[in-house]
Scaffold this motif. Structure first.
Motif, PDB file in Angstrom:
ATOM      1  N   THR A  45       0.688  -1.100   0.023  1.00 19.62           N
ATOM      2  CA  THR A  45      -0.042  -0.065  -0.004  1.00 19.62           C
ATOM      3  C   THR A  45       0.839   1.016   0.055  1.00 19.62           C
ATOM      4  N   ILE A  46       0.263   2.419  -0.260  1.00 24.21           N
ATOM      5  CA  ILE A  46       0.719   3.809  -0.281  1.00 24.21           C
ATOM      6  C   ILE A  46       0.878   4.432   1.010  1.00 24.21           C
ATOM      7  N   PRO A  47       1.781   4.723   1.669  1.00 29.46           N
ATOM      8  CA  PRO A  47       1.742   5.343   2.922  1.00 29.46           C
ATOM      9  C   PRO A  47       1.843   6.900   2.991  1.00 29.46           C
ATOM     10  N   GLY A  48       1.607   7.507   1.657  1.00 35.15           N
ATOM     11  CA  GLY A  48       1.493   8.692   1.633  1.00 35.15           C
ATOM     12  C   GLY A  48       2.181   9.560   0.616  1.00 35.15           C
ATOM     13  N   HIS A  49       2.514  10.886   0.502  1.00 40.29           N
ATOM     14  CA  HIS A  49       3.241  11.462  -0.423  1.00 40.29           C
ATOM     15  C   HIS A  49       4.576  11.405   0.106  1.00 40.29           C
ATOM     16  N   LEU A  65      -5.139   1.232  -9.649  1.00 40.44           N
ATOM     17  CA  LEU A  65      -3.911   0.902  -9.374  1.00 40.44           C
ATOM     18  C   LEU A  65      -3.115   1.082  -8.125  1.00 40.44           C
ATOM     19  N   PHE A  66      -3.110   2.141  -7.678  1.00 44.46           N
ATOM     20  CA  PHE A  66      -2.622   2.226  -6.190  1.00 44.46           C
ATOM     21  C   PHE A  66      -3.357   1.877  -4.963  1.00 44.46           C
ATOM     22  N   GLY A  67      -4.680   1.697  -4.928  1.00 44.70           N
ATOM     23  CA  GLY A  67      -5.796   1.348  -3.941  1.00 44.70           C
ATOM     24  C   GLY A  67      -6.107   2.495  -2.965  1.00 44.70           C
ATOM     25  N   VAL A 124       7.017   5.072  -1.346  1.00 41.73           N
ATOM     26  CA  VAL A 124       7.159   3.476  -0.938  1.00 41.73           C
ATOM     27  C   VAL A 124       8.378   3.132  -0.187  1.00 41.73           C
ATOM     28  N   LYS A 125       8.415   2.002   0.683  1.00 44.19           N
ATOM     29  CA  LYS A 125       9.165   1.777   1.595  1.00 44.19           C
ATOM     30  C   LYS A 125      10.834   1.659   1.144  1.00 44.19           C
ATOM     31  N   ASN A 126      10.660   0.457   0.146  1.00 44.39           N
ATOM     32  CA  ASN A 126      12.422   0.351  -0.273  1.00 44.39           C
ATOM     33  C   ASN A 126      12.195  -0.291  -1.758  1.00 44.39           C
TER      34      ASN A 126
END
Length: 313
Positions: A3-7, A178-180, A228-230
């Motif tokens: 999931t996308i945690p933000g900008h 696409l991004f949920g 994204v995280k990594n």
């Protein structure tokens, strides 16, 4: 399923890096966390402002283009940036501060259900301060104690980003399918999406507007980067973007983070960027944003690059 945690950050055009630095550092009280160059065109500065270390979600970045003309506003563009402040009292503080500094601003109002204060930077970039109303801030955001702004009113990080397009549903499908992202409101000419439920830090407002496309210039917004995280997650999203029929640049090493780029069918440019390694990869926390930092592949051209850049504070 990621999931996308933000900008992550948002990037704009400025005609004058010195004026830009004075406004975002002195008036808004942000820290310049990186003074570097556009890696695709090293003749121009690339400045980043944010919190103590330029944490993902706090970064405003600017490419200096001395020949930039005036932005001709229109549709199919990212048109406004939200910045979170702690309280309603903070909006009053900022309204008074803007009057003191002769900053173009409106009255305290409501925007997407939040107390808001709209204003513009010296080049006409549209921004809005949003009342975070004492809500919890992300663990990765760290306050910069060197700010000239009182602690209880400092800008926290990025909030709602507004995108104006002719075809609202095209962009809505990207965010939703696409991004949920979750759709939290919808009308004929406006839709609000959140990557994190109830949070402005990943919120995007889509506005429908007919007419000519915006012609970019000083004070225009180049692209929005989502977080994204990594690199593992980034490669997952690269695959998803391509599966939805969009052209992706593939993973690009920006040294301070890894990223990829694609455009939706309205022509809106998105970047997806990793949290790390971050701006301290080539600088101490104390020295962030002071010297001209270059990624390793440009270091051998330092003398040539510095000769083309006008000095700034």
């Amino acid at each position: 399923m990621y999931t996308i945690p933000g900008h992550h950050h948002i990037s704009m055009l400025t005609k004058d890096a010195q004026i830009n630095h004075r406004f975002y550092r002195q008036v808004l009280g942000l820290r310049r966390v990186k003074k570097t160059v556009n890696q695709d065109n090293p003749s121009m500065y690339h400045l980043f402002y944010g919190d103590l270390t330029g944490s993902a979600g706090t970064e405003l970045s600017f490419f200096e283009m001395p020949n930039a003309g005036k932005t001709v506003r229109g549709t199919n563009a990212i048109t406004q940036i939200g910045l979170l402040v702690p309280s309603y009292e903070s909006l009053i503080f900022w309204k008074n501060r803007f009057e003191l500094w002769n900053v173009d601003h409106g009255e305290i109002t409501k925007y997407v259900g939040r107390d808001a204060l709209h204003f513009e930077d010296p080049e006409g970039l549209r921004l809005v301060l949003l009342n975070h109303d004492g809500a919890e801030i992300p663990d990765n955001w760290s306050a910069w104690e060197g700010s000239d702004v009182e602690q209880e009113h400092r800008i926290l990080g990025m909030g709602t980003v507004e995108i104006t397009v002719r075809n609202l549903e095209r962009l809505a499908k990207v965010l939703r399918n696409l991004f949920g992202y979750t759709e939290v409101s919808r009308s004929m000419d406006e839709a609000v999406y959140q990557s994190v439920a109830g949070e402005a830090l990943g919120e995007i407002v889509i506005k429908r507007q007919e007419g000519a496309s915006e012609r970019p210039g000083r004070g225009s917004i180049h692209h929005l980067a989502i977080r994204v995280k990594n690199e593992e997650e980034l490669r997952y999203w690269d695959k998803v973007v391509k599966e939805h029929g969009f052209h992706s640049t593939g993973v690009v090493d920006r040294f301070y983070f890894q990223s990829l780029y694609f455009r939706d069918l309205n022509g809106i440019l998105f970047e997806i960027a990793t949290d790390g390694p971050g701006f301290t990869v080539d600088s101490t926390v104390e020295e962030l944003g002071q010297a001209l930092d270059l990624p390793p592949f440009l270091e051998e051209r330092r003398e040539e690059i510095e000769a083309k850049l006008a000095p700034i504070d």
